[in-house]
Design an enzyme around this catalytic site. Structure first.
Site, PDB file in Angstrom:
ATOM      1  N   HIS A 291       9.320  -0.044  -3.879  1.00  0.00           N
ATOM      2  CA  HIS A 291       8.076  -0.668  -4.397  1.00  0.00           C
ATOM      3  C   HIS A 291       6.995   0.837  -4.718  1.00  0.00           C
ATOM      4  O   HIS A 291       5.920   0.793  -5.266  1.00  0.00           O
ATOM      5  CB  HIS A 291       7.280  -2.167  -3.601  1.00  0.00           C
ATOM      6  CG  HIS A 291       6.362  -2.285  -4.063  1.00  0.00           C
ATOM      7  ND1 HIS A 291       5.213  -3.331  -3.530  1.00  0.00           N
ATOM      8  CD2 HIS A 291       5.431  -2.844  -5.408  1.00  0.00           C
ATOM      9  CE1 HIS A 291       4.759  -3.964  -4.203  1.00  0.00           C
ATOM     10  NE2 HIS A 291       5.034  -3.197  -5.338  1.00  0.00           N
TER      11      HIS A 291
ATOM     12  N   GLU B 217       7.375   2.511  -7.059  1.00  0.00           N
ATOM     13  CA  GLU B 217       7.029   2.423  -8.427  1.00  0.00           C
ATOM     14  C   GLU B 217       5.893   2.201  -9.012  1.00  0.00           C
ATOM     15  O   GLU B 217       5.234   2.669  -9.916  1.00  0.00           O
ATOM     16  CB  GLU B 217       6.702  -0.018  -8.862  1.00  0.00           C
ATOM     17  CG  GLU B 217       6.212  -0.542  -9.351  1.00  0.00           C
ATOM     18  CD  GLU B 217       6.018  -1.459  -9.382  1.00  0.00           C
ATOM     19  OE1 GLU B 217       4.315  -2.145  -9.436  1.00  0.00           O
ATOM     20  OE2 GLU B 217       6.273  -1.976  -8.279  1.00  0.00           O
ATOM     21  N   HIS B 218       4.493   2.483  -7.602  1.00  0.00           N
ATOM     22  CA  HIS B 218       2.991   2.706  -7.886  1.00  0.00           C
ATOM     23  C   HIS B 218       3.056   4.250  -7.954  1.00  0.00           C
ATOM     24  O   HIS B 218       2.139   4.776  -8.835  1.00  0.00           O
ATOM     25  CB  HIS B 218       2.671   1.822  -6.804  1.00  0.00           C
ATOM     26  CG  HIS B 218       2.073   0.506  -6.479  1.00  0.00           C
ATOM     27  ND1 HIS B 218       0.709  -0.040  -6.281  1.00  0.00           N
ATOM     28  CD2 HIS B 218       2.850  -0.281  -6.055  1.00  0.00           C
ATOM     29  CE1 HIS B 218       1.411  -1.377  -7.087  1.00  0.00           C
ATOM     30  NE2 HIS B 218       2.489  -1.659  -6.821  1.00  0.00           N
TER      31      HIS B 218
ATOM     32  N   GLU C  94      -0.898  -4.767  -0.235  1.00  0.00           N
ATOM     33  CA  GLU C  94       0.241  -6.148  -1.205  1.00  0.00           C
ATOM     34  C   GLU C  94       1.495  -7.025  -0.250  1.00  0.00           C
ATOM     35  O   GLU C  94       1.392  -7.663  -0.946  1.00  0.00           O
ATOM     36  CB  GLU C  94       0.952  -5.333  -2.117  1.00  0.00           C
ATOM     37  CG  GLU C  94       0.196  -5.134  -3.668  1.00  0.00           C
ATOM     38  CD  GLU C  94       0.395  -4.666  -5.094  1.00  0.00           C
ATOM     39  OE1 GLU C  94       2.007  -4.310  -4.663  1.00  0.00           O
ATOM     40  OE2 GLU C  94       0.086  -3.671  -5.636  1.00  0.00           O
TER      41      GLU C  94
ATOM     42  N   GLU D 147       0.166   6.003  -1.667  1.00  0.00           N
ATOM     43  CA  GLU D 147       0.267   4.895  -2.647  1.00  0.00           C
ATOM     44  C   GLU D 147       1.758   3.501  -1.249  1.00  0.00           C
ATOM     45  O   GLU D 147       0.848   2.407  -1.119  1.00  0.00           O
ATOM     46  CB  GLU D 147       1.290   4.600  -3.329  1.00  0.00           C
ATOM     47  CG  GLU D 147       0.487   5.493  -4.854  1.00  0.00           C
ATOM     48  CD  GLU D 147      -0.333   4.251  -5.481  1.00  0.00           C
ATOM     49  OE1 GLU D 147      -0.837   3.133  -5.829  1.00  0.00           O
ATOM     50  OE2 GLU D 147      -1.532   4.648  -5.416  1.00  0.00           O
TER      51      GLU D 147
END
Length: 168
Positions: free
Chosen positions: A67, A70-71, A167, A145
């Site tokens: 994840h 991804e960012h 998140e 990130e």
């Protein structure tokens, strides 16, 4: 265009074609001759032009690194070296969908627009981001990130911050 099974189209060979009645579409599966990458092409009368590129990203542990990646790949690239090109895109794009998603075993980067020029611009930015991300040049991108320590004033307590951390 009239497609034929077994024919090469720009390095992609059409391997299967099927009518999908439920979505009123013709689905075509192509395979890239050199890499084996698969391409699904759906032909229908929807005015949205949609593109997504996806990668298998099975995790080795529960750190959330897929994840975070991804960012991170969306933080600038070879052709678009700005810190947050996607924030800039949203301001001027006619997109009907613009996002990225990490699942338990894959990461996808989908876009959609009803405007053809905008669609190809979005696709250009996404492809450059996933194949030439700035994370190879700037290691701090990955660090920012995921998570990092934050200290506003020296008398404050040290806190954790980070986009993905927030998140989760």
């Amino acid at each position: 265009m009239d497609y034929k099974i077994g024919t090469n189209y720009n390095g992609f060979v059409l391997v299967r074609e099927e009518n999908i009645k439920e979505v009123n579409s013709i689905a075509r599966i192509f395979e890239h001759e050199k890499t084996g990458a698969r391409l699904l092409h759906m032909e229908n009368d929807d005015t949205n032009k949609v593109f997504s590129i996806g990668f298998k990203t099975p995790p080795e542990d529960s750190t959330g690194v897929m994840h975070i990646l991804e960012h991170s790949v969306l933080c600038g690239s070879r052709k678009f070296p700005t810190k947050e090109p996607f924030v800039e895109l949203v301001k001027g794009s006619l997109n009907t969908f613009l996002n990225a998603m990490t699942f338990s075993d894959k990461t996808i980067y989908p876009i959609a627009s009803q405007n053809e020029k905008d669609f190809f611009n979005l696709m250009d930015v996404y492809l450059d981001a996933v194949f030439y991300p700035n994370i190879y040049k700037t290691k701090e991108i990955l660090m920012q990130e995921g998570w990092h320590y934050d200290l506003e004033k020296k008398e404050d307590e040290l806190t954790y911050k980070g986009v993905v951390y927030n998140e989760m």
